[in-house]
Scaffold this motif. Sequence first.
Motif, PDB file in Angstrom:
ATOM      1  N   SER A  17       4.518  -4.456  -1.717  1.00 27.76           N
ATOM      2  CA  SER A  17       3.412  -5.001  -2.515  1.00 27.76           C
ATOM      3  C   SER A  17       2.088  -4.868  -1.769  1.00 27.76           C
ATOM      4  CB  SER A  17       3.681  -6.474  -2.850  1.00 27.76           C
ATOM      5  OG  SER A  17       4.888  -6.563  -3.572  1.00 27.76           O
ATOM      6  N   ASP A  40       8.658  -5.986 -10.171  1.00 29.73           N
ATOM      7  CA  ASP A  40       9.343  -6.990  -9.364  1.00 29.73           C
ATOM      8  C   ASP A  40       9.195  -8.360 -10.001  1.00 29.73           C
ATOM      9  OD1 ASP A  40      10.398  -8.620  -7.438  1.00 29.73           O
ATOM     10  OD2 ASP A  40       9.229  -7.797  -5.780  1.00 29.73           O
ATOM     11  N   SER A  44       4.329 -10.127  -6.929  1.00 33.22           N
ATOM     12  CA  SER A  44       3.299 -10.221  -5.871  1.00 33.22           C
ATOM     13  C   SER A  44       2.045  -9.412  -6.202  1.00 33.22           C
ATOM     14  CB  SER A  44       3.841  -9.698  -4.541  1.00 33.22           C
ATOM     15  OG  SER A  44       5.023 -10.346  -4.218  1.00 33.22           O
ATOM     16  N   ASP A  87       4.693  -0.948  -8.305  1.00 32.16           N
ATOM     17  CA  ASP A  87       5.359  -1.761  -7.280  1.00 32.16           C
ATOM     18  C   ASP A  87       6.799  -2.004  -7.743  1.00 32.16           C
ATOM     19  OD1 ASP A  87       5.796  -3.325  -5.060  1.00 32.16           O
ATOM     20  OD2 ASP A  87       4.628  -5.040  -5.773  1.00 32.16           O
TER      21      ASP A  87
HETATM   22 MG   LIG Z   1       6.841  -7.104  -3.170  1.00 33.26          MG
END
Ligand SMILES: [Mg+2]
Length: 221
Positions: A17, A40, A44, A87
Amino acid sequence: MTHTISVIQQKGGCGKSTLTVSLASILAGEGHNVIIPDTDALRSSSLWAEQEVASRGEIDHVHETNDNEISGLLRELQGQYNYTLVDTAGFNTRIAAYVAAASDLVLIPCTATIADIQGAINTQRFLSKLSAEIGKAINSAVVRTDFKRGQINDDAISAKLTEEADLDVLDAVLWQSTTFKTALNTGQHLRGLAKAHSQELVRELRSKRLIPPAITHKEAA
Ligand SMILES: [Mg+2]
Ligand SMILES: Nc1ncnc2c1ncn2[C@@H]1O[C@H](COP(=O)(O)OP(=O)(O)OP(=O)(O)O)[C@@H](O)[C@H]1O
Protein backbone atom coordinates in the motif's frame (compact mmCIF):
# COMPACT_ATOMS: atom_id res chain seq x y z
CA MET A 1 -4.23 4.99 -23.03
CA THR A 2 -4.34 3.88 -19.42
CA HIS A 3 -1.17 2.39 -18.02
CA THR A 4 -1.99 -0.23 -15.42
CA ILE A 5 0.54 -0.88 -12.67
CA SER A 6 -0.26 -3.40 -9.98
CA VAL A 7 1.50 -4.04 -6.70
CA ILE A 8 1.55 -7.71 -5.79
CA GLN A 9 3.46 -9.75 -3.19
CA GLN A 10 2.44 -13.07 -1.69
CA LYS A 11 3.82 -11.97 1.67
CA GLY A 12 1.76 -9.42 3.65
CA GLY A 13 3.09 -6.24 5.27
CA CYS A 14 5.85 -5.71 2.70
CA GLY A 15 4.89 -2.17 1.69
CA LYS A 16 2.33 -2.79 -1.06
CA SER A 17 0.00 0.00 0.00
CA THR A 18 2.91 2.35 0.71
CA LEU A 19 4.27 1.75 -2.79
CA THR A 20 0.82 2.15 -4.42
CA VAL A 21 0.16 5.43 -2.62
CA SER A 22 3.69 6.68 -3.31
CA LEU A 23 3.34 6.13 -7.05
CA ALA A 24 -0.11 7.74 -6.99
CA SER A 25 1.26 10.78 -5.18
CA ILE A 26 4.19 11.31 -7.55
CA LEU A 27 2.26 10.63 -10.77
CA ALA A 28 -0.76 12.73 -9.76
CA GLY A 29 1.61 15.46 -8.56
CA GLU A 30 3.04 15.54 -12.10
CA GLY A 31 -0.46 16.20 -13.44
CA HIS A 32 -1.46 12.69 -14.48
CA ASN A 33 -5.00 11.43 -13.91
CA VAL A 34 -4.73 8.57 -11.48
CA ILE A 35 -7.11 6.03 -9.98
CA ILE A 36 -6.34 3.48 -7.28
CA PRO A 37 -8.43 0.32 -7.49
CA ASP A 38 -7.95 -1.12 -4.01
CA THR A 39 -8.61 -4.86 -3.87
CA ASP A 40 -7.63 -5.27 -0.20
CA ALA A 41 -10.38 -5.57 2.41
CA LEU A 42 -8.17 -3.49 4.73
CA ARG A 43 -8.47 -0.52 2.33
CA SER A 44 -5.15 1.12 3.28
CA SER A 45 -4.62 2.89 -0.02
CA SER A 46 -8.24 3.85 -0.67
CA LEU A 47 -8.43 5.28 2.86
CA TRP A 48 -5.44 7.45 1.93
CA ALA A 49 -7.05 8.51 -1.35
CA GLU A 50 -10.48 9.27 0.09
CA GLN A 51 -9.15 11.84 2.56
CA GLU A 52 -9.98 15.28 1.20
CA VAL A 53 -6.70 17.11 1.27
CA ALA A 54 -6.93 20.47 -0.45
CA SER A 55 -3.29 20.68 -1.50
CA ARG A 56 -3.28 17.18 -2.95
CA GLY A 57 -5.95 17.48 -5.58
CA GLU A 58 -8.16 14.58 -6.47
CA ILE A 59 -6.91 11.04 -6.74
CA ASP A 60 -9.76 8.72 -7.60
CA HIS A 61 -10.16 5.38 -5.90
CA VAL A 62 -12.45 2.40 -6.09
CA HIS A 63 -12.72 -0.53 -3.70
CA GLU A 64 -13.25 -3.96 -5.27
CA THR A 65 -12.59 -7.21 -3.43
CA ASN A 66 -14.70 -9.46 -5.64
CA ASP A 67 -12.48 -11.51 -7.94
CA ASN A 68 -15.37 -11.96 -10.37
CA GLU A 69 -15.64 -8.20 -10.84
CA ILE A 70 -12.03 -7.02 -10.95
CA SER A 71 -11.21 -7.82 -14.61
CA GLY A 72 -14.35 -6.05 -15.82
CA LEU A 73 -13.58 -3.06 -13.63
CA LEU A 74 -10.00 -2.76 -14.92
CA ARG A 75 -11.31 -3.03 -18.50
CA GLU A 76 -13.86 -0.30 -17.79
CA LEU A 77 -11.15 2.01 -16.47
CA GLN A 78 -9.09 1.64 -19.66
CA GLY A 79 -8.84 4.98 -21.42
CA GLN A 80 -10.28 6.97 -18.52
CA TYR A 81 -7.04 7.59 -16.65
CA ASN A 82 -3.36 7.99 -17.41
CA TYR A 83 -2.54 5.51 -14.66
CA THR A 84 -4.45 2.77 -12.86
CA LEU A 85 -2.55 1.73 -9.73
CA VAL A 86 -3.89 -1.49 -8.25
CA ASP A 87 -3.22 -2.32 -4.61
CA THR A 88 -3.68 -5.96 -3.65
CA ALA A 89 -3.84 -8.05 -0.50
CA GLY A 90 -1.23 -10.69 0.29
CA PHE A 91 -2.23 -14.33 -0.38
CA ASN A 92 -5.34 -13.69 -2.50
CA THR A 93 -3.89 -15.40 -5.55
CA ARG A 94 -7.15 -15.46 -7.49
CA ILE A 95 -7.61 -11.72 -7.52
CA ALA A 96 -3.84 -11.26 -7.97
CA ALA A 97 -4.01 -13.41 -11.11
CA TYR A 98 -6.79 -11.33 -12.66
CA VAL A 99 -5.02 -8.11 -11.71
CA ALA A 100 -1.61 -9.28 -13.00
CA ALA A 101 -3.14 -10.45 -16.29
CA ALA A 102 -4.60 -6.97 -16.82
CA SER A 103 -1.39 -5.10 -15.88
CA ASP A 104 1.28 -3.48 -18.01
CA LEU A 105 3.67 -3.73 -15.08
CA VAL A 106 3.65 -5.65 -11.80
CA LEU A 107 5.77 -4.26 -8.98
CA ILE A 108 6.78 -6.63 -6.21
CA PRO A 109 7.70 -4.88 -2.97
CA CYS A 110 10.20 -6.58 -0.69
CA THR A 111 11.47 -5.57 2.75
CA ALA A 112 14.78 -6.71 4.21
CA THR A 113 13.58 -10.06 5.52
CA ILE A 114 14.09 -13.63 4.34
CA ALA A 115 10.33 -14.12 4.38
CA ASP A 116 9.88 -11.22 1.97
CA ILE A 117 12.59 -12.54 -0.37
CA GLN A 118 10.81 -15.89 -0.43
CA GLY A 119 7.52 -14.07 -1.03
CA ALA A 120 9.08 -12.12 -3.93
CA ILE A 121 10.46 -15.32 -5.48
CA ASN A 122 7.09 -17.07 -5.10
CA THR A 123 5.32 -14.06 -6.59
CA GLN A 124 7.67 -14.03 -9.60
CA ARG A 125 7.14 -17.79 -10.11
CA PHE A 126 3.40 -17.24 -9.95
CA LEU A 127 3.66 -14.44 -12.56
CA SER A 128 5.87 -16.53 -14.87
CA LYS A 129 3.45 -19.45 -14.69
CA LEU A 130 0.48 -17.18 -15.26
CA SER A 131 2.23 -15.50 -18.20
CA ALA A 132 2.86 -18.91 -19.83
CA GLU A 133 -0.75 -19.98 -19.23
CA ILE A 134 -2.35 -16.87 -20.71
CA GLY A 135 0.27 -16.44 -23.46
CA LYS A 136 1.01 -12.84 -22.57
CA ALA A 137 4.25 -11.31 -21.26
CA ILE A 138 3.91 -9.81 -17.79
CA ASN A 139 6.54 -7.18 -17.00
CA SER A 140 7.58 -7.25 -13.39
CA ALA A 141 10.22 -5.78 -11.09
CA VAL A 142 11.09 -5.89 -7.41
CA VAL A 143 11.11 -2.67 -5.36
CA ARG A 144 13.02 -2.77 -2.08
CA THR A 145 10.98 -1.09 0.63
CA ASP A 146 11.74 -0.07 4.21
CA PHE A 147 15.47 -0.90 3.81
CA LYS A 148 17.97 0.94 6.00
CA ARG A 149 21.02 2.39 4.28
CA GLY A 150 24.32 0.79 5.25
CA GLN A 151 22.84 -1.83 7.60
CA ILE A 152 24.81 -5.07 7.30
CA ASN A 153 21.71 -7.27 7.40
CA ASP A 154 19.89 -5.12 4.84
CA ASP A 155 22.95 -5.05 2.56
CA ALA A 156 23.15 -8.85 2.78
CA ILE A 157 19.46 -9.15 1.86
CA SER A 158 19.99 -6.78 -1.10
CA ALA A 159 22.89 -8.94 -2.30
CA LYS A 160 20.80 -12.10 -1.94
CA LEU A 161 17.87 -10.55 -3.80
CA THR A 162 19.98 -9.35 -6.71
CA GLU A 163 21.57 -12.83 -7.00
CA GLU A 164 18.15 -14.31 -7.81
CA ALA A 165 18.24 -14.69 -11.57
CA ASP A 166 14.45 -14.61 -11.96
CA LEU A 167 14.03 -11.27 -10.18
CA ASP A 168 14.57 -7.88 -11.81
CA VAL A 169 15.50 -5.80 -8.76
CA LEU A 170 15.26 -2.06 -9.36
CA ASP A 171 18.10 0.21 -8.22
CA ALA A 172 15.73 2.73 -6.65
CA VAL A 173 14.78 1.86 -3.06
CA LEU A 174 11.96 3.22 -0.91
CA TRP A 175 14.40 3.65 1.99
CA GLN A 176 13.03 3.54 5.49
CA SER A 177 11.60 6.93 6.40
CA THR A 178 8.81 8.06 8.69
CA THR A 179 7.75 10.44 5.90
CA PHE A 180 6.05 7.45 4.22
CA LYS A 181 3.96 6.76 7.33
CA THR A 182 3.10 10.45 7.68
CA ALA A 183 1.74 10.60 4.13
CA LEU A 184 -0.26 7.40 4.56
CA ASN A 185 -1.76 8.53 7.85
CA THR A 186 -2.68 12.06 6.79
CA GLY A 187 -3.73 11.58 3.16
CA GLN A 188 -1.14 14.19 2.17
CA HIS A 189 1.17 14.02 -0.83
CA LEU A 190 4.56 12.52 -0.10
CA ARG A 191 7.06 14.98 1.29
CA GLY A 192 10.76 14.98 2.12
CA LEU A 193 12.65 11.72 1.78
CA ALA A 194 9.56 9.70 0.83
CA LYS A 195 9.02 12.03 -2.11
CA ALA A 196 12.68 11.97 -3.16
CA HIS A 197 12.90 8.15 -3.04
CA SER A 198 9.63 7.72 -4.92
CA GLN A 199 10.63 10.24 -7.61
CA GLU A 200 13.84 8.28 -8.06
CA LEU A 201 11.75 5.12 -8.56
CA VAL A 202 9.52 6.81 -11.15
CA ARG A 203 12.62 8.11 -12.98
CA GLU A 204 14.06 4.59 -13.11
CA LEU A 205 10.76 3.11 -14.34
CA ARG A 206 10.76 5.71 -17.13
CA SER A 207 14.40 5.21 -18.03
CA LYS A 208 13.75 1.45 -18.32
CA ARG A 209 10.60 2.19 -20.36
CA LEU A 210 8.48 0.27 -17.86
CA ILE A 211 6.10 3.24 -17.73
CA PRO A 212 5.35 5.93 -20.35
CA PRO A 213 7.24 9.25 -20.53
CA ALA A 214 6.23 12.14 -18.27
CA ILE A 215 3.61 14.61 -19.44
CA THR A 216 4.82 18.16 -19.12
CA HIS A 217 1.56 19.99 -18.41
CA LYS A 218 -1.73 19.33 -16.64
CA GLU A 219 -4.44 18.11 -18.97
CA ALA A 220 -7.40 20.45 -19.32
CA ALA A 221 -10.29 19.44 -17.06
MG1 LIG B 1 -1.79 -2.99 2.11
N1 LIG C 1 9.92 2.91 3.16
C1 LIG C 1 9.28 2.79 4.34
N2 LIG C 1 9.68 3.52 5.41
C2 LIG C 1 9.05 3.39 6.60
N3 LIG C 1 8.01 2.60 6.83
C3 LIG C 1 7.55 1.86 5.79
C4 LIG C 1 8.14 1.92 4.50
N4 LIG C 1 7.48 1.07 3.68
C5 LIG C 1 6.51 0.52 4.43
N5 LIG C 1 6.55 0.98 5.70
C6 LIG C 1 5.68 0.61 6.82
O1 LIG C 1 5.53 -0.80 6.87
C7 LIG C 1 4.21 -1.15 7.26
C8 LIG C 1 3.58 -2.04 6.19
O2 LIG C 1 3.45 -1.27 5.00
P1 LIG C 1 2.16 -1.40 4.07
O3 LIG C 1 0.91 -1.25 4.83
O4 LIG C 1 2.40 -0.48 2.92
O5 LIG C 1 2.33 -2.92 3.62
P2 LIG C 1 1.26 -3.83 2.84
O6 LIG C 1 2.08 -4.79 2.06
O7 LIG C 1 0.31 -2.99 2.11
O8 LIG C 1 0.56 -4.55 4.05
P3 LIG C 1 -0.78 -5.47 3.95
O9 LIG C 1 -0.30 -6.83 3.53
O10 LIG C 1 -1.31 -5.43 5.34
O11 LIG C 1 -1.67 -4.83 2.94
C9 LIG C 1 3.46 0.17 7.46
O12 LIG C 1 3.48 0.49 8.82
C10 LIG C 1 4.28 1.17 6.65
O13 LIG C 1 4.19 2.48 7.18
